[in-house]
Design a protein around this motif. Structure first.
Motif, PDB file in Angstrom:
ATOM      1  N   VAL A 106      58.427  27.850  77.285  1.00  0.00           N
ATOM      2  CA  VAL A 106      58.759  29.006  76.894  1.00  0.00           C
ATOM      3  C   VAL A 106      58.318  30.247  77.699  1.00  0.00           C
ATOM      4  CG1 VAL A 106      58.079  30.847  74.865  1.00  0.00           C
ATOM      5  CG2 VAL A 106      58.866  28.425  74.213  1.00  0.00           C
ATOM      6  N   HIS A 107      57.019  30.038  78.158  1.00  0.00           N
ATOM      7  CA  HIS A 107      56.401  31.141  79.058  1.00  0.00           C
ATOM      8  C   HIS A 107      57.361  31.403  80.410  1.00  0.00           C
ATOM      9  CE1 HIS A 107      53.349  33.662  80.792  1.00  0.00           C
ATOM     10  NE2 HIS A 107      53.655  33.178  81.913  1.00  0.00           N
ATOM     11  N   TYR A 108      57.943  30.167  80.638  1.00  0.00           N
ATOM     12  CA  TYR A 108      58.763  30.217  82.127  1.00  0.00           C
ATOM     13  C   TYR A 108      60.223  30.630  81.656  1.00  0.00           C
ATOM     14  CZ  TYR A 108      61.563  28.370  85.861  1.00  0.00           C
ATOM     15  OH  TYR A 108      62.452  28.167  86.780  1.00  0.00           O
ATOM     16  N   MET A 109      60.810  30.402  80.734  1.00  0.00           N
ATOM     17  CA  MET A 109      62.175  30.542  80.364  1.00  0.00           C
ATOM     18  C   MET A 109      62.289  31.906  79.822  1.00  0.00           C
ATOM     19  SD  MET A 109      63.489  26.734  78.809  1.00  0.00           S
ATOM     20  CE  MET A 109      65.188  27.300  78.794  1.00  0.00           C
ATOM     21  N   SER A 110      61.168  32.512  79.206  1.00  0.00           N
ATOM     22  CA  SER A 110      61.356  33.871  78.809  1.00  0.00           C
ATOM     23  C   SER A 110      60.851  34.789  79.914  1.00  0.00           C
ATOM     24  CB  SER A 110      60.441  33.988  77.695  1.00  0.00           C
ATOM     25  OG  SER A 110      59.162  33.781  78.137  1.00  0.00           O
ATOM     26  N   GLY A 111      60.933  34.134  81.321  1.00  0.00           N
ATOM     27  CA  GLY A 111      60.698  35.139  82.243  1.00  0.00           C
ATOM     28  C   GLY A 111      59.141  35.771  82.154  1.00  0.00           C
ATOM     29  N   GLY A 112      58.217  34.816  81.454  1.00  0.00           N
ATOM     30  CA  GLY A 112      56.920  35.351  81.197  1.00  0.00           C
ATOM     31  C   GLY A 112      56.515  36.613  80.068  1.00  0.00           C
ATOM     32  N   ARG A 113      57.744  36.546  79.092  1.00  0.00           N
ATOM     33  CA  ARG A 113      57.471  37.663  78.104  1.00  0.00           C
ATOM     34  C   ARG A 113      57.096  37.232  76.777  1.00  0.00           C
ATOM     35  NH1 ARG A 113      63.541  40.905  78.050  1.00  0.00           N
ATOM     36  NH2 ARG A 113      64.065  38.756  79.108  1.00  0.00           N
ATOM     37  N   TRP A 114      57.277  35.727  76.740  1.00  0.00           N
ATOM     38  CA  TRP A 114      56.638  34.873  75.554  1.00  0.00           C
ATOM     39  C   TRP A 114      55.576  34.136  76.042  1.00  0.00           C
ATOM     40  CZ3 TRP A 114      58.021  35.662  70.679  1.00  0.00           C
ATOM     41  CH2 TRP A 114      59.412  36.157  70.667  1.00  0.00           C
ATOM     42  N   LYS A 115      54.372  34.126  75.275  1.00  0.00           N
ATOM     43  CA  LYS A 115      53.214  33.218  75.886  1.00  0.00           C
ATOM     44  C   LYS A 115      53.177  32.234  74.510  1.00  0.00           C
ATOM     45  CE  LYS A 115      50.994  36.709  78.685  1.00  0.00           C
ATOM     46  NZ  LYS A 115      51.080  37.989  78.552  1.00  0.00           N
ATOM     47  N   VAL A 116      52.482  31.158  74.965  1.00  0.00           N
ATOM     48  CA  VAL A 116      52.125  30.134  73.699  1.00  0.00           C
ATOM     49  C   VAL A 116      50.687  29.857  74.051  1.00  0.00           C
ATOM     50  CG1 VAL A 116      52.960  28.106  72.624  1.00  0.00           C
ATOM     51  CG2 VAL A 116      54.468  29.267  74.216  1.00  0.00           C
ATOM     52  N   PRO A 117      49.858  30.669  73.539  1.00  0.00           N
ATOM     53  CA  PRO A 117      48.415  30.502  73.577  1.00  0.00           C
ATOM     54  C   PRO A 117      48.003  29.457  72.507  1.00  0.00           C
ATOM     55  CG  PRO A 117      48.738  32.790  72.623  1.00  0.00           C
ATOM     56  CD  PRO A 117      50.246  32.021  72.909  1.00  0.00           C
ATOM     57  N   MET A 118      48.204  28.215  72.623  1.00  0.00           N
ATOM     58  CA  MET A 118      47.822  27.207  71.433  1.00  0.00           C
ATOM     59  C   MET A 118      47.005  26.124  72.546  1.00  0.00           C
ATOM     60  SD  MET A 118      51.307  25.127  70.920  1.00  0.00           S
ATOM     61  CE  MET A 118      50.507  23.671  70.125  1.00  0.00           C
ATOM     62  N   VAL A 119      46.267  25.410  71.520  1.00  0.00           N
ATOM     63  CA  VAL A 119      45.532  24.375  71.855  1.00  0.00           C
ATOM     64  C   VAL A 119      45.814  23.140  70.978  1.00  0.00           C
ATOM     65  CG1 VAL A 119      43.297  23.249  72.165  1.00  0.00           C
ATOM     66  CG2 VAL A 119      43.563  25.689  72.936  1.00  0.00           C
ATOM     67  N   MET A 120      46.096  22.067  71.584  1.00  0.00           N
ATOM     68  CA  MET A 120      46.084  20.548  70.987  1.00  0.00           C
ATOM     69  C   MET A 120      45.034  19.893  71.192  1.00  0.00           C
ATOM     70  SD  MET A 120      48.948  17.546  71.202  1.00  0.00           S
ATOM     71  CE  MET A 120      50.138  18.402  70.088  1.00  0.00           C
ATOM     72  N   ARG A 121      44.113  19.724  70.155  1.00  0.00           N
ATOM     73  CA  ARG A 121      42.896  18.949  70.103  1.00  0.00           C
ATOM     74  C   ARG A 121      43.398  17.479  69.689  1.00  0.00           C
ATOM     75  NH1 ARG A 121      39.731  19.436  66.587  1.00  0.00           N
ATOM     76  NH2 ARG A 121      38.459  18.142  67.354  1.00  0.00           N
ATOM     77  N   THR A 122      43.154  16.605  70.356  1.00  0.00           N
ATOM     78  CA  THR A 122      43.482  15.262  70.126  1.00  0.00           C
ATOM     79  C   THR A 122      42.500  14.327  70.680  1.00  0.00           C
ATOM     80  OG1 THR A 122      45.069  13.589  69.820  1.00  0.00           O
ATOM     81  CG2 THR A 122      45.106  14.510  72.058  1.00  0.00           C
ATOM     82  N   THR A 123      42.411  12.807  70.464  1.00  0.00           N
ATOM     83  CA  THR A 123      41.558  11.891  70.719  1.00  0.00           C
ATOM     84  C   THR A 123      42.228  10.852  71.776  1.00  0.00           C
ATOM     85  OG1 THR A 123      42.124  10.550  68.702  1.00  0.00           O
ATOM     86  CG2 THR A 123      40.184  12.183  68.698  1.00  0.00           C
ATOM     87  N   LEU A 124      41.166  10.227  72.429  1.00  0.00           N
ATOM     88  CA  LEU A 124      41.589   9.010  73.277  1.00  0.00           C
ATOM     89  C   LEU A 124      40.523   7.877  73.087  1.00  0.00           C
ATOM     90  CD1 LEU A 124      39.547   9.153  75.827  1.00  0.00           C
ATOM     91  CD2 LEU A 124      41.229  10.637  76.840  1.00  0.00           C
ATOM     92  N   GLY A 125      40.742   6.846  73.805  1.00  0.00           N
ATOM     93  CA  GLY A 125      39.557   5.925  73.897  1.00  0.00           C
ATOM     94  C   GLY A 125      39.655   4.665  73.026  1.00  0.00           C
ATOM     95  N   ALA A 126      39.352   3.429  73.580  1.00  0.00           N
ATOM     96  CA  ALA A 126      39.429   2.357  72.917  1.00  0.00           C
ATOM     97  C   ALA A 126      38.151   1.905  72.480  1.00  0.00           C
ATOM     98  CB  ALA A 126      39.925   1.145  73.615  1.00  0.00           C
ATOM     99  N   THR A 127      37.792   0.521  72.015  1.00  0.00           N
ATOM    100  CA  THR A 127      36.735  -0.106  71.342  1.00  0.00           C
ATOM    101  C   THR A 127      36.307   0.313  70.163  1.00  0.00           C
ATOM    102  OG1 THR A 127      34.960   1.443  72.645  1.00  0.00           O
ATOM    103  CG2 THR A 127      35.743  -0.517  74.030  1.00  0.00           C
ATOM    104  N   ARG A 128      37.020   1.081  69.235  1.00  0.00           N
ATOM    105  CA  ARG A 128      36.854   1.368  67.921  1.00  0.00           C
ATOM    106  C   ARG A 128      37.261   0.463  66.904  1.00  0.00           C
ATOM    107  NH1 ARG A 128      38.790   4.868  63.980  1.00  0.00           N
ATOM    108  NH2 ARG A 128      37.431   5.929  62.880  1.00  0.00           N
ATOM    109  N   ARG A 129      37.736  -0.640  67.399  1.00  0.00           N
ATOM    110  CA  ARG A 129      38.400  -1.524  66.682  1.00  0.00           C
ATOM    111  C   ARG A 129      39.332  -0.871  65.690  1.00  0.00           C
ATOM    112  NH1 ARG A 129      35.687  -3.697  70.297  1.00  0.00           N
ATOM    113  NH2 ARG A 129      33.864  -4.185  69.942  1.00  0.00           N
ATOM    114  N   SER A 130      40.318  -0.247  66.277  1.00  0.00           N
ATOM    115  CA  SER A 130      41.502   0.615  65.383  1.00  0.00           C
ATOM    116  C   SER A 130      42.755   0.054  66.010  1.00  0.00           C
ATOM    117  CB  SER A 130      41.326   2.159  65.930  1.00  0.00           C
ATOM    118  OG  SER A 130      40.105   2.532  65.681  1.00  0.00           O
TER     119      SER A 130
END
Lengths: 331, 397
Positions: A106-130
């Motif tokens: 969005v930021h690029y395609m709007s020529g910088g007029r739109w911004k997307v100040p969001m964070v995605m928090r997520t997880t990684l990693g094995a050995t949790r028996r999941s």
């Protein structure tokens, strides 16, 4: 790290503090995801936040990652600073269009007029028996896409400082937390601090070999370096902290100093983060390398549920120790 | 001033020469132009003449040694002169060190080590340049014998090693020059020249007849045995003169027509094959061809072919008839464009004047380089050669 940092908190607590401090500081910061409010996530990372900030700012969503990630993209474009919680990193597959084709563009395609100040928090990693659908480390996927920043904290201190910076960033940041590290304790100062994105941290100085490690593998590399020290090998441990932006200079400088490098990352090695980092080092430090750059990552298999098999799929202190010793020609 | 005897470079790409034998001993008096030693180059054994008059002294190379071209191997001294003090051995950039055979613990990994001998880490290579360490002097300490940075640092700190004579040869080196060259050249030809093959059967009755008739005359006159090979050389050369494209060469940038017809004849020697050349064979009579062929054969067997004997061929004949081979395909010798493989003459039942008959038959297989010769040209050449073999008389007058 400031010298006053004597207080020790867990990784989960550091995340929680970062969120709480940013939510107090900026009323547009909000959290949305599955089981983020009353449950405080299955990992209890967000416990207590709904009590302080209320259900309008800590929002439980239906089980619909594509839907609420899309909501967050729109909310970010229109003035909020949402922090999306994707419980298991494996579920990012459902958010790919929202993140890759919308948030990153969005930021690029709007020529910088739109911004997307969001964070995605997520997880990684094995050995949790999941098992295979809840154990992957897919951060390489987002690292591949221009327009997304990817953060991989490895200590409570880094987690807090980097998350605050991520929330304040004007465009999307994906923040991967090792789900096995939430109980890890480490020094975190009480006063305000942030850590810039794109600055690697030398977790341990050494001269004989560089262990470049990310996220969950930083502690593994530090453990291996202790074993190596007993074997007379001085290992330097470098944590890039962000796969993008990537602090190439620190990686290359360390490689030039030690002449030997192992890159360790819990994602799949094939076409993975280790491949990119090894390539950066090979290009930047070629004439200072005394051995091929070695990569260690998750075995190229779906993560097995069987505990002994699961443990065999990821690098360990011992396997890193053995690989480093072989690379230093000392076995 | 003492005159140095150096290993000469006889060919453009020659790196080393093998010293076969000294024809004079240390202390012998020699005159200028007198044969002094024998060396084996890539192609032949040849005699080296003394560059001056005096006494042979300061002999530094033994028979069997592989010596870089340009290296001094002895001196010719005038009365009162002494052998000069050792100068740095390497005078030309082509000089190549051999791994010195100093005392090193014998390991079971000799083969693996030698394979890894040239593997140098990027850092070690850079350090070697900066510290001016000769990589060929360094033993690698890596798991596979790779030269690592620490090896260069150690070598840079160590005093320069003495040049040691290169008497010890590894097993790879003991492969004779001819065998090694055969391996290299055939691989290069087979993998880079687009070969194709054209086959014809020929009734050899007339050839047999003409050998008995014409050849008998020569044999009586010059006590020379005329062989089928001699007849073939004569006929092939004469037919080739009418087929310039088959006599042409591929020179990298294109087709090069050769003014002369120089027929190479493949000959088995002890550990390989050589193809000495009979120049201008289309203009030589059978007796001259036979005499030349006999001389080449004898000298090839003795390992005494000269460089000039092997140069300039424009077409080669390989005859395995004496080994009872029916037919075979030969590998072209670049830059030549074709080679003729000749099988033995065997009695076969074939149609002859409308009836089955037992005839002496022979199979010719032409290998051609398709960059120079196309199928039609090859077929036309082979057809005319077959006609010449069926009616040899008029071609040999």
């Amino acid at each position: 790290m400031p010298e006053v940092a004597q207080r020790e908190v867990t990784f989960a607590q550091a995340i929680r503090e970062a969120l709480a401090e940013e939510m107090r500081r900026d009323a547009t910061v909000c959290i949305l995801g599955e089981d983020v409010a009353e449950a405080g996530t299955p990992f209890k990372v967000l416990s207590g936040l709904v009590e302080e900030f209320g259900k309008d700012r800590v929002l439980d969503t239906p089980i619909s990652e594509a839907g609420f990630t899309g909501m967050a993209v729109g909310a970010a474009m229109t003035g909020l600073r949402p922090v999306v919680d994707i419980m298991f990193g494996d579920f990012i597959t459902l958010t790919m269009d929202q993140m890759v084709n919308q948030a990153a563009k969005v930021h690029y395609m709007s020529g910088g007029r739109w911004k997307v100040p969001m964070v995605m928090r997520t997880t990684l990693g094995a050995t949790r028996r999941s098992a295979a659908q809840h154990s992957q480390s897919l951060h390489a996927w987002f690292s591949h896409v221009p327009g997304l920043k990817v953060v991989l904290p490895s200590t409570p201190y880094d987690a807090k400082g980097l998350l605050k910076t991520a929330i304040r960033d004007e465009n999307p940041v994906v923040f991967f937390e090792d789900k096995m590290m939430y109980k890890l304790k480490g020094p975190v100062p009480t006063e305000e601090y942030t850590i810039p994105l794109g600055v690697a941290d030398i977790k341990r100085e050494g001269n004989d070999i560089t262990l470049v490690a990310t996220s969950s593998m930083v502690q593994v590399a530090l453990g291996a370096s202790t074993l190596l020290e007993k074997a007379g090998i001085s290992a330097e441990v470098i944590d890039p902290r962000t796969t993008w932006p990537l602090d190439e200079k620190t990686l290359i400088d360390s490689a030039k100093k030690t002449s030997r490098v192992i890159v360790i990352d819990e994602g799949y090695g094939r076409y993975g983060v280790t491949a990119e980092i090894a390539s950066v080092i090979a290009e930047g430090a070629f004439y200072d390398l005394d051995a091929p750059v070695k990569r260690m990552g998750a075995m190229h298999v779906p993560i097995p549920f069987s505990p002994p098999l699961e443990d065999a799929t990821v690098p360990t202190e011992n396997s890193v120790f053995e690989a480093a010793r072989a690379l230093c020609n000392r076995n | 001033m003492p005159i140095s005897v150096v290993m000469p470079a006889l060919e453009m790409a020659q790196e080393t020469g093998k010293l076969i034998a000294w024809l004079k001993k240390e202390g012998d008096r020699v005159s200028k132009g007198e044969p002094l030693l024998e060396i084996e180059t890539d192609k032949a054994i040849m005699e080296i003449e003394s560059p001056g008059e005096g006494v042979l002294g300061g002999v530094k190379a033994e028979a069997g040694a592989e010596i870089p071209v340009g290296q001094t191997i002895a001196w010719i001294l005038r009365p009162g002169e002494n052998v000069p003090i050792d100068q740095p051995v390497s005078q030309s950039g082509r000089h190549k060190e051999h791994p010195s055979s100093q005392a090193v613990p014998v390991t079971t990994e000799v083969a693996a080590k030698s394979a890894a001998q040239n593997r140098v880490s990027p850092k070690a290579r850079r350090l070697a340049k900066e510290l001016k360490v000769d990589l060929t002097e360094v033993r690698g300490s890596g798991a596979g014998g790779e030269i690592l940075a620490s090896d260069i640092e150690a070598a840079a700190g160590a005093p320069a090693k003495q040049q040691l004579p290169t008497a010890a040869q590894t097993s790879a080196d003991s492969l004779s020059t001819i065998a090694r060259l055969m391996a290299e050249r055939t691989t290069q030809s087979w993998t880079s020249v687009p070969h194709f093959f054209v086959v014809r059967e020929v009734d050899a009755g007339a050839l047999n007849g003409v050998r008995v008739q014409i050849a008998a005359a020569f044999e009586n006159k010059q006590s020379l045995r005329i062989t089928h090979t001699d007849l073939l050389i004569a006929l092939v050369a004469r037919v080739l003169a009418r087929h310039p494209r088959v006599n042409a060469s591929w020179m990298g940038d294109g087709i090069h027509n050769n003014a002369d017809v120089n027929i190479g004849l493949a000959m088995a020697v002890e550990d390989g094959v050589v193809a000495p050349v009979i120049p201008g064979a289309d203009r030589l009579d059978l007796g001259q061809i036979a005499a030349h062929r006999k001389d080449l054969t004898e000298r090839a067997r003795a390992g005494k072919l000269r460089h000039a004997d092997l140069a300039g061929g424009t077409f080669t004949i390989s005859n395995l008839g004496m080994y009872n081979v029916d037919a075979f395909s030969a590998i072209i010798i670049p830059p030549q464009a074709a080679i003729l493989a000749v099988g033995h003459i065997a009695d076969r039942v074939v149609p002859f004047e409308g009836k089955p008959a037992i005839r002496p038959m022979l199979t010719l297989t032409l290998s051609a380089d398709h960059r120079v010769i196309d199928g039609a040209r090859a077929a036309l050449f082979l057809d005319e050669l077959v006609q010449a073999m069926l009616f040899p008389g008029k071609w040999l007058e």
